[in-house]
Design an enzyme around this catalytic site. Structure first.
Site, PDB file in Angstrom:
ATOM      1  N   ARG A 259       0.857  -1.185   0.000  1.00  0.00           N
ATOM      2  CA  ARG A 259       0.000   0.000   0.000  1.00  0.00           C
ATOM      3  C   ARG A 259       0.901   1.245   0.000  1.00  0.00           C
ATOM      4  NH1 ARG A 259       1.121   1.300   5.137  1.00  0.00           N
ATOM      5  NH2 ARG A 259       0.300   3.379   4.903  1.00  0.00           N
TER       6      ARG A 259
ATOM      7  N   ASP B  81      -0.949  14.569   1.646  1.00  0.00           N
ATOM      8  CA  ASP B  81      -1.483  13.906   0.465  1.00  0.00           C
ATOM      9  C   ASP B  81      -1.501  14.851  -0.717  1.00  0.00           C
ATOM     10  OD1 ASP B  81      -2.699  12.388   2.889  1.00  0.00           O
ATOM     11  OD2 ASP B  81      -2.839  11.062   1.147  1.00  0.00           O
TER      12      ASP B  81
END
Lengths: 360, 360
Positions: free
Chosen positions: A53, A241
């Site tokens: 991930r 992010d």
């Protein structure tokens, strides 16, 4: 403080045997299991099932998938099959498409006979580039920790939120990179690890730090502000992010609250991320869309039972209304600096730093 | 919005049968079970085992315990036995000692034959006084919600942290009192309920609101700041464990972070508590000692398994270092107003309000 040991890596590759070893992250932090990936299908399965991930790690795994496909059968047809299957595993992952495009472009420019060798080398290059980026981020962050240590002459207390760590990347992580480099260079650090409800990624950070032998203390997200009031935190390091050109940073839900507390207590607050995280098309922070995630992430909690088996408990019935935003936006005015592989920039100087780098 | 229904009470008493009914709070929020208390020993057991919790409720239960002791045998010896046993159940609970002292003083001033009747009446009086205090707090808070509703002409979104609710008190709760009164008076409200790790008292608040038919949404503590940034919160209502004369408020860990976010987003932030919570001997906020609680509250999480049985999972091994402060202090500068039974006061006017009340 415990001495640092060589930490477990999210992925390692062996050119001689053409095999990958990955940490099965679906089992973390409750169990550590290393899996071997031998075929491109293994790589696709590992991405699809989230055994790997984190955007950088997914891209690297897909690149190795293409190299393994070429090793098995370097025809266009076979590589096309592998490409399409790998691309379909996580359709929204930008790094995945980016890495696969690089591999296809290379394959199309070279003879079939050279593909196995050169695609493997390219996957190694993509892997190394990620590690180098995070190492550079870590070095810039390390300089700040060194300066704090020279000033305070005691172990430096670092608070971090979520997991911007090694397991999402190849090595180092982003927010954790300065911590690992500090430990390696003998600088005494102590990390406050925030749980990061609802998905409790703090458990992964805690596992990473323990695995690397770095002293740390775990806390619920609610306690972070109090620790800062008590003078127990010297610096806050978080990932991101997405970052706007104005220096506003979208990161895991709850980051904004820690930025407020750091600002209120005059504690430096740094956002660490590769330049690729800066969205130069985004100036207005309100244009960042915040993902509303499944409420069951809140209603159910994962852990282990008395026999050590991974299980979960339900805290709330399915019918209870839940809001579960995945991210929040920390305004630039609360951020001391943004640390990329290019260096440390005050949020308002982010654009200038990118321009200077582009000119070079 | 669902219509309000008569909510379950933490304790009810029946003078005719000399029986109490309590909610067994050790089972909340995963099961609702009503228990009957018939003897003073039942009362002691309920306090000791935390079937009743919250300072006001403990005090009332102990008072009824003395009344039940007098009903069984009104001699000095028997009352002494009951007093000592009840006092020993929760030695640090101020309300417990206070309520028992009132009951003993009364018992000593009246003939044995009148004790059963008059001690029961006194317990009823203590119970009613708690309800009246919280009702007054609720009325003052209700006026603020009404004003917001007149201004905004839509349902009012209230965010609350922890459980300053009905189950810790006799009725109404403190921070929840205006919410129940608003629902009763037909004012449309929607409550954002914060989980409140590590002990997840938000689950109790959620249960209370659902039981009372009040519309609400549950969220993790990390999400509260983001909701405020998004304009989804009109007012924050929280309780307090201790308030200094300067208007600083100690409350459940994480309250400070929400006060910061409310301040940053120009959202009114109110602390609701009885006057007895104000410690007039405390001016310096740093004198408030913050309890460090057992780390297992963080390491283990309680919920239900697939069969609906109450159980827990382990998130962290016992050897992982955890810090678990129970409370934090919200500085007066972040608090819009403190709401007591006397009214609403800006933190800097708290002393004046108490002085005026004392003069009356």
């Amino acid at each position: 403080m415990r001495t640092a040991k060589a930490p477990t890596l999210s992925l390692t590759s062996d050119a001689a045997t053409r095999r990958l070893q990955i940490v099965d992250q679906t089992l973390l932090p409750f169990a550590l299991e290393i899996r071997e990936l031998v075929t491109w299908q293994d790589c696709a399965e590992a991405i699809l099932s989230m055994r790997v991930r984190g955007a950088p790690l997914i891209g690297v795994t897909a690149a190795y998938g293409m190299a393994l496909a070429a090793s098995a059968n370097a025809t266009d047809d076979h590589l096309d099959t592998a490409y399409n299957a790998l691309l379909a595993t996580r359709p929204t992952a930008v790094n995945l498409a980016w890495a696969l495009a690089i591999m296809c472009k290379l394959a199309n420019s070279i003879p079939h006979a050279e593909r196995a060798e050169l695609l493997w080398a390219e996957a190694v290059r993509i892997e190394s580039a990620d590690a180098a980026t995070n190492y550079a981020i870590g070095q810039h962050g390390l300089a700040l920790i060194k300066a704090l240590h020279e000033k305070l002459a005691r172990p430096i207390n670092i608070l971090t939120h979520c997991n911007a760590g090694r397991m999402a990347c190849i090595t180092w992580g982003t927010a954790t990179a300065p911590i690992y480099l500090a430990a390696q260079s003998g600088l005494p650090v102590h990390v406050y690890v925030e749980e990061t409800r609802p998905r409790n990624q703090g458990l992964i950070t805690q596992w990473e730090l323990q695995d690397a032998g770095i002293t740390h203390t775990y806390l619920v997200d609610n306690a972070g502000g109090h620790l800062m009031q008590q003078g127990k935190v010297d610096v806050v390091l978080v990932g991101a992010d997405r970052i706007t050109l104005a220096g506003d940073a979208a990161n895991k839900i709850g980051t904004y609250l820690k930025a407020l507390a750091a600002y209120d207590n005059h504690i430096p607050f740094y956002v660490l991320a590769p330049v690729s995280t800066i969205d130069t098309t985004l100036v207005d922070v309100s244009a960042i869309e915040i993902e509303e995630r499944n409420g069951d992430e809140v209603r159910l909690v994962h852990g282990t039972d008395e026999a050590g088996r991974t299980t979960s408990v339900r805290m709330l019935p399915a019918e209870v209304s839940v809001t579960n935003p995945g991210f929040d936006v920390t305004p630039a005015r609360l951020i001391t600096g943004i640390i990329t592989e290019l260096g440390v920039a005050a949020p308002q100087h982010l654009g200038a730093m990118l321009n200077n780098a582009a000119k070079r």
